[in-house]
Each structure stands twice: as structure tokens, then as C-alpha cells.
Scaffold this active site. Sequence first.
Site, PDB file in Angstrom:
ATOM      1  N   ASP B 116       0.850  -1.183   0.000  1.00  0.00           N
ATOM      2  CA  ASP B 116       0.000   0.000   0.000  1.00  0.00           C
ATOM      3  C   ASP B 116       0.893   1.243   0.000  1.00  0.00           C
ATOM      4  O   ASP B 116       1.759   1.376   0.863  1.00  0.00           O
ATOM      5  CB  ASP B 116      -0.896  -0.020   1.240  1.00  0.00           C
ATOM      6  N   TYR B 118       1.181   5.665  -0.464  1.00  0.00           N
ATOM      7  CA  TYR B 118       0.711   6.821   0.317  1.00  0.00           C
ATOM      8  C   TYR B 118       0.958   8.024  -0.584  1.00  0.00           C
ATOM      9  O   TYR B 118       1.656   8.942  -0.209  1.00  0.00           O
ATOM     10  CB  TYR B 118       1.568   6.853   1.584  1.00  0.00           C
ATOM     11  N   HIS B 123      -3.826  13.915   0.661  1.00  0.00           N
ATOM     12  CA  HIS B 123      -4.077  12.980   1.764  1.00  0.00           C
ATOM     13  C   HIS B 123      -2.930  13.016   2.774  1.00  0.00           C
ATOM     14  O   HIS B 123      -3.157  13.134   3.985  1.00  0.00           O
ATOM     15  CB  HIS B 123      -4.270  11.564   1.235  1.00  0.00           C
ATOM     16  N   ARG B 132       0.417  15.613  13.332  1.00  0.00           N
ATOM     17  CA  ARG B 132       1.613  16.375  13.710  1.00  0.00           C
ATOM     18  C   ARG B 132       1.338  17.852  13.473  1.00  0.00           C
ATOM     19  O   ARG B 132       1.961  18.486  12.626  1.00  0.00           O
ATOM     20  CB  ARG B 132       2.823  15.925  12.873  1.00  0.00           C
ATOM     21  N   GLU B 189     -10.495   3.827   3.393  1.00  0.00           N
ATOM     22  CA  GLU B 189      -9.596   4.598   2.543  1.00  0.00           C
ATOM     23  C   GLU B 189      -9.929   4.218   1.106  1.00  0.00           C
ATOM     24  O   GLU B 189      -9.816   3.057   0.719  1.00  0.00           O
ATOM     25  CB  GLU B 189      -8.120   4.307   2.875  1.00  0.00           C
ATOM     26  N   GLU B 191      -9.179   3.851  -2.547  1.00  0.00           N
ATOM     27  CA  GLU B 191      -7.920   3.722  -3.275  1.00  0.00           C
ATOM     28  C   GLU B 191      -8.136   3.029  -4.625  1.00  0.00           C
ATOM     29  O   GLU B 191      -9.168   2.419  -4.872  1.00  0.00           O
ATOM     30  CB  GLU B 191      -6.922   2.883  -2.447  1.00  0.00           C
ATOM     31  N   ASP B 223      -9.144   0.258   1.738  1.00  0.00           N
ATOM     32  CA  ASP B 223      -8.157  -0.099   2.760  1.00  0.00           C
ATOM     33  C   ASP B 223      -8.759   0.260   4.127  1.00  0.00           C
ATOM     34  O   ASP B 223      -8.451   1.292   4.704  1.00  0.00           O
ATOM     35  CB  ASP B 223      -6.876   0.701   2.482  1.00  0.00           C
ATOM     36  N   ARG B 227      -8.469   3.494  13.213  1.00  0.00           N
ATOM     37  CA  ARG B 227      -7.597   4.626  13.548  1.00  0.00           C
ATOM     38  C   ARG B 227      -7.087   4.585  14.985  1.00  0.00           C
ATOM     39  O   ARG B 227      -5.985   5.069  15.261  1.00  0.00           O
ATOM     40  CB  ARG B 227      -8.336   5.950  13.318  1.00  0.00           C
ATOM     41  N   GLN B 230      -4.371   2.084  15.078  1.00  0.00           N
ATOM     42  CA  GLN B 230      -3.249   2.616  14.298  1.00  0.00           C
ATOM     43  C   GLN B 230      -2.416   3.614  15.110  1.00  0.00           C
ATOM     44  O   GLN B 230      -1.185   3.562  15.100  1.00  0.00           O
ATOM     45  CB  GLN B 230      -3.792   3.284  13.030  1.00  0.00           C
ATOM     46  N   LYS B 243      -4.694  -2.315   9.929  1.00  0.00           N
ATOM     47  CA  LYS B 243      -5.001  -2.467   8.502  1.00  0.00           C
ATOM     48  C   LYS B 243      -5.204  -3.924   8.107  1.00  0.00           C
ATOM     49  O   LYS B 243      -5.899  -4.210   7.136  1.00  0.00           O
ATOM     50  CB  LYS B 243      -3.833  -1.923   7.672  1.00  0.00           C
ATOM     51  N   THR B 247      -8.924  -5.953   3.570  1.00  0.00           N
ATOM     52  CA  THR B 247      -8.769  -5.007   2.467  1.00  0.00           C
ATOM     53  C   THR B 247      -9.688  -5.508   1.361  1.00  0.00           C
ATOM     54  O   THR B 247      -9.578  -6.665   0.951  1.00  0.00           O
ATOM     55  CB  THR B 247      -7.309  -4.997   1.948  1.00  0.00           C
ATOM     56  N   THR B 334      -4.817   6.327  -0.006  1.00  0.00           N
ATOM     57  CA  THR B 334      -6.052   7.099  -0.056  1.00  0.00           C
ATOM     58  C   THR B 334      -5.959   8.199  -1.106  1.00  0.00           C
ATOM     59  O   THR B 334      -4.991   8.950  -1.127  1.00  0.00           O
ATOM     60  CB  THR B 334      -6.314   7.773   1.300  1.00  0.00           C
ATOM     61  N   GLU B 348     -10.102  12.294   7.376  1.00  0.00           N
ATOM     62  CA  GLU B 348      -9.962  13.632   6.801  1.00  0.00           C
ATOM     63  C   GLU B 348     -11.312  14.366   6.774  1.00  0.00           C
ATOM     64  O   GLU B 348     -11.397  15.541   7.140  1.00  0.00           O
ATOM     65  CB  GLU B 348      -9.419  13.520   5.374  1.00  0.00           C
TER      66      GLU B 348
END
Lengths: 402, 402
Positions: B116, B118, B123, B132, B189, B191, B223, B227, B230, B243, B247, B334, B348
Site C-alpha cells: 500500500d 501513500y 491525503h 503532527r 480509505e 484507493e 483499505d 484509527r 493505528q 489495517k 482489504t 487514499t 480527513e
Amino acid sequence: MSTWVGDVHGGDFPLEQLPYGIFSASGSQPRGGVAIGDFVLDLSRLPRALLPGAEVFAEPTLNSFLAEGRRRWTDVRETLTGLLRDPAARPEVEPALLVRDTVSLHLPIEVADYVDFYSSQQHATNVGRIFRPDGEPLSANWKHLPVGYHGRAGTVVVSGTPVRRPAGQHHEQGASAPEFGPSSRLDIEAEVGFVVGTPSQHGRPVAIDDAEEHLFGVVLLNDWSARDLQAWETVPLGPFLSKSFATSVSAWVTPLDALRGARCRPPEQEPAPLPYLQATHPWGLDLRLEVEINGTVVSRPPFATTYWTPAQQLAHLTVNGASLRTGDLYASGTVSGPARAEWGSLLELTANGVDPIVLGDSTSRSFLQDGDTVRIRASVPDADGPAMWLGEVVGTVLPSAG
Amino acid sequence: MSTWVGDVHGGDFPLEQLPYGIFSASGSQPRGGVAIGDFVLDLSRLPRALLPGAEVFAEPTLNSFLAEGRRRWTDVRETLTGLLRDPAARPEVEPALLVRDTVSLHLPIEVADYVDFYSSQQHATNVGRIFRPDGEPLSANWKHLPVGYHGRAGTVVVSGTPVRRPAGQHHEQGASAPEFGPSSRLDIEAEVGFVVGTPSQHGRPVAIDDAEEHLFGVVLLNDWSARDLQAWETVPLGPFLSKSFATSVSAWVTPLDALRGARCRPPEQEPAPLPYLQATHPWGLDLRLEVEINGTVVSRPPFATTYWTPAQQLAHLTVNGASLRTGDLYASGTVSGPARAEWGSLLELTANGVDPIVLGDSTSRSFLQDGDTVRIRASVPDADGPAMWLGEVVGTVLPSAG
């Protein structure tokens, strides 16, 4: 126990071990066998009357046999032990023995999913100190769960396969941009791998005390690692190309049943883990690893010091409902004991390349050079006799293709 | 193009698409077919004189066909297009047509390794800002390489398979210890996934301009992500159990050959990527995704905005010498476009659960509830006619087993 097969003593696959592998002889199709002393017993050639269902060993991987489940694994092991002890069976069994030196060994399983854990406290602490000198060496979760990640199943190779130095991106400290080229910090990680036989149902966690039903056996594993690629790629989603170029495993899979004598109490866990990680029986394994580079032993990692056990790893792996498949392989992570001479990677042994080690030929190594041969072995101590050896995982570094 | 098969128009698998899948009808063995309008053409039942080598479609996955390589994929596609256009072929072909509503669809490929990525800048920026808030949203490496990680191949399921809410460890802010229980932050997610046909040699990187030789086709992919699990597990080695529980992929694999009209220039890349990531031809794809929860469209992510292309992902994946296998699956990560209505995850869309979205029945969602049904579709715009649809990936959330 004694057998009519000659030359069997500790270290050369005694009758108590009977590890499984896939071999071929003089160009024949790969098929299943067990190692006994200096020989391989070709299971596909045993008369069906002696070993019912032996046709499963005519296949080029052990997967179909592994899928048959624990009762069958135990039955076959008992049957083979009996045949190799009983002189009356010798006339029918001996024609299926081949001299081990004359056969080629192949990857014993078709690997389904490959997971690598990070379960040695000393290793995780060493790595934390190197990469986060100002922070706590262990991440906040480390003592609560066996940290792990998925690796690349398609590049798991059998012992003896040469390993090509990977190229990739690395970013030197202070540089404005990454550069591309062969890794200059190629490393090893000495690990123990666990092979899953019996699959589990998707959506249904495997209870820790059922681990034994699913786990078939043990291999030695070298998780080759390119430290420069790893440092640059690993934030935020973990190691990827720094590991995926190759993972080597021993050709012989020692069944869990052969390691009852090696079971020991794992290190005390404080804080106590959540209930799904608490096993009724101890799942530590007293395996003593030995890492050699070009013939010089550079480390003797003690597997018994590993914090998280294979049963805890299996329970954690499936607690979210993820299913197991026959051929799943998961590894302990680098095994490092408390003493420096027990650390299982060059990253640790050389303090990230700062303090090279010296080999028997007086050359020094911060990381691996092209042509270097790495050999990982492991013994199981036996109070009553010589140690049993788990086979070996060997690989020689080839220069980069780039 | 027109065909003698009735009821074929945009949206219902036109002749220009011919996606491949594995189906079964009234309890028969799963086998290969292509979708055409409201029908499935059973390729295993076509006379060999019309489709030489059709026996490969009697297998329960597409893998053997995918392993045959690009020339064969193109030949079969041209043959099938001809047969479905030519009224003279109708008497021999029509008996192999089944009404699509009457068949069951299965996982089309046996997944080898699953990776997978990113690769959507929006995203990665959104996620960086959420987790962060005080740092740079993108990691230092993000614009230099397609960040990615390996996922669990064994839990890839076909569209329509219910998805059980995972249980696991989560650690609430300020709590002294983690707790165990069902995830309360189950997410999606949206994808796009890419299916590898032709394998590559271990130790030999695949050049970016050879991506077309290896890439067979495209699926839609969800996906599923927990959270809370995670956040607790992801440092230091990346997402794992958050995850690996499931899937989902679409049942129909649209061949790359059907998407020539969708190829577009990807976003400008600044800084310019390293040479191994520079392609001669543009590899952007103008696919327009649509995410529905319980029938309400909650997002329309535009795949064309994805920063890293599938060719760049493939070149990166193999640049260290890692080999490709038939059945390898890799996903974009995503897909999120610049506008809020184009973001491909609830993380998001709801600002990590702070700002719930409202569905058509006036209920609101921060994350998924048991019983929710998620449907991801994608269309390929066509200036000359109605859009082509890539099938769909659907899943309904079941309550946790725990």
C-alpha cells in the site's frame, strides 16, 4: 534414542530432531524429506503401507503437509521415528535414504504472508539508543504489544542463495537531497522464524493457548537490512525497500515437537500483558544462536532472552480477526542478549558503523562487504547429551547490479 | 463500438472495457469471465477454435492468464472484441453468456504480495496536519520517493464480503495503560489498486518504462483502517493490525488496455525525481472516484491528482532488486483531491472525528457504525460518450466478534 542409520550423533540431525525440507537429487523434481544424520530420507519414496498419505511429500513445497494439521504432524513424526528405530523396517526404508551432501535443498515452504516482529528488548533498546539518543529507547507501546510489520513474502529465499546488494535512495546528514546508489550499510539481523501450518478463519482471533494447533515449526532467518535506505524511508510507514530485497531462511524446518526440551520460561513481563497475551504454558525457547562472518563467530545471541514469545506473536497477529494461512511465516526480530557479544546485528555490534569489529583474517567490518559470507546457526542444549543443531542459514553478498 | 450483445451502454461495462473476473453460477466451480453489459461471458466455455488457450480460464483465479504476459493479454482482448462485434460469431458465443445478476463473484486473483502506497499529496498533508499539527505535514522523504509499506495479502477480500469490526489495543490520551476492545474509529480509505501480471527476476530492477509489460490492470480498493489501533501501534514500524484485518477489492479487474483514453499528465513534480522515477510517457489516470456510505455520496476523490504514478510505484518497488510475482497487488493510498468534498477517508472528512458528516437519513458519522455499507465506484470520463464505470467495491460492517 538410537537408529539403524549410521553416523547419527548430536549436531548432525539426531533421531530426536527429524527436520523437514524440500530437496532434489541429480535433477529430479523437488520433494519432501527429513534429515537424519548425514542422510535425507525421501518421504515420497516410502512405501504407502509404511507411511500412509506419503504422496503429499511428492509436492515441491511442504504446504500441503502443513495444512493437514497437528494430529497428522504428530502421527507422521511418530511413524518416522519408529521406522528409523526398528531394524526390521530397514530393508524397506533404506532405499529411500540419500547422502545429504549429494542433494540440493530448496525453499521448504511457499510463503503466504511474512511478518517480522521486534521482540528482543535488548535489540529494541540498542536501536532506540542509536537512533533516538535523546529519547526513551523503547516506544511507549513496546511493553504492551509485540511490535511488528509485514515484509515481502516473494523475496524469502532458501539458505545458500546469494544476496545481491540493493541499490536505493539514501540521504546523508546535511545533504540537500537524497542520492541513489548501492547501499553502503548492508547489515544482517539474526532471527528465529516460525512457520504456520493450520490456517484460521477470517474474523476469528486465535487464542494464545491454541497457538500449538497452528504452529508447525522453526527456521533460522536472516533479515538482511540496508541501514542507509532504512534511515531515509522509514518515517512515517516503516521499513520497506531496506528489507524487501531478500530474507534468507534455513532449508530445514525443525518441528515444534522436536523442541519440547528447549521450552523454557520467558523473561518476566512487567507490566503484565493484556489477557489475550497471557499463555497458560511457558513459550520461551532456549535456542543459542551463533553468527559467523567469513568463518569468524561475531555474536552468540541467546533466543531465550526474547521478551515476546511466538505464542504471543501469533495471538497478537490474529486478535484483530486477521486469518492465518498455511505457509505464513513470522520472525522474532533480531535476537540480542544483554552482553555485547550477544547482539544480533552489525548496527548494534559496531555502534552504527562507528566502532568496527575485527574478523579472524584481521580485516575489519563496520557493515558487510561484497563477497562476505554470513552464516547463522543455532543449537539446542541438552543436559543429557550433545546439543541438537537447527541447521543453518547462509548467504554470500554479491555486488550491486546497478 | 457496437456489439450484438443487447443493453450495452456506458456504465454497464461497454465493449471498450471488458473487465476480467472470476465467477460461479448455480454452484459450479469458479472460473474466468469478462463482463459485457448485463452479461458475463464465460471464457472457459468458448470453443477453443475461437479462443485458443481458453482452458486457462477454467481455473479459479486469473493468475495463470496474468502470467502469460502482455502480448497474450492484448491478443485475448482483441479476439474477444472481435467475437462480440461480429454477428457471425454470435451463434457460437451466445451460449457462453450468463446474466450477470445471476452469478456469484469471487476474488479475481490469488494475491501474492500486497503493498500500500501513500501517494496522494493532499491525503498525506491532511494526515500530517491531524497527527503532527506542529510539524511539517509531509515527511522529508515524501517528495523524493513513493512512501509505501507491505500489507497482509491473506486478508484481501472481494467486494461484497462483510467486514468484521476489529478488536485490539488502543490507548486513550492521558490514560496510564492501553485498553483492549472493538475499534471505535473504524474508517475507510478509497484507493485504486494495480494488479501485476508478468513476474520479474529477483535482483533485477524493473525500469519505469517497462512498467507496462508487468502491469495487467486496475481494481478499486478499500483499505479499511482502525484509527485507534493505528495511533497506538504505528511507532516505530508502521501500520500493522490497524489495517491487516481486511482489504476489499472490486470483483472486476479492468485491463490497462481499456484505460488508454484515461491516461493523463500527472501533477508537476518538484523537485524532479531521481532518474529511475522519470517515465517517458505520462502515467496519470483520470479516474473519478465516488464514496458512498449507506447510499449517500460523501466524497468524490479525483485520482488524476495523485502525485506518484503507478509506474513510479512499480519502479520504486523493485529498484532494490525485489522481484514481482504474478498476483502482486499494490494500491495508491487514499485518494484525496484539493477540495474537502474530494477527501477519501473519514479521518480527513471529519477532522479525526471532531466534525461529523451528515448522511441522507440525517444521521451523522464521525467513523463507521456497525451495519454501515460503504461503496466505492469510479468512472472514466469519455468526451465522446457516457462514462465507463470500473465496477465497485462494497462492504458492510459487522459487529466485533469480541
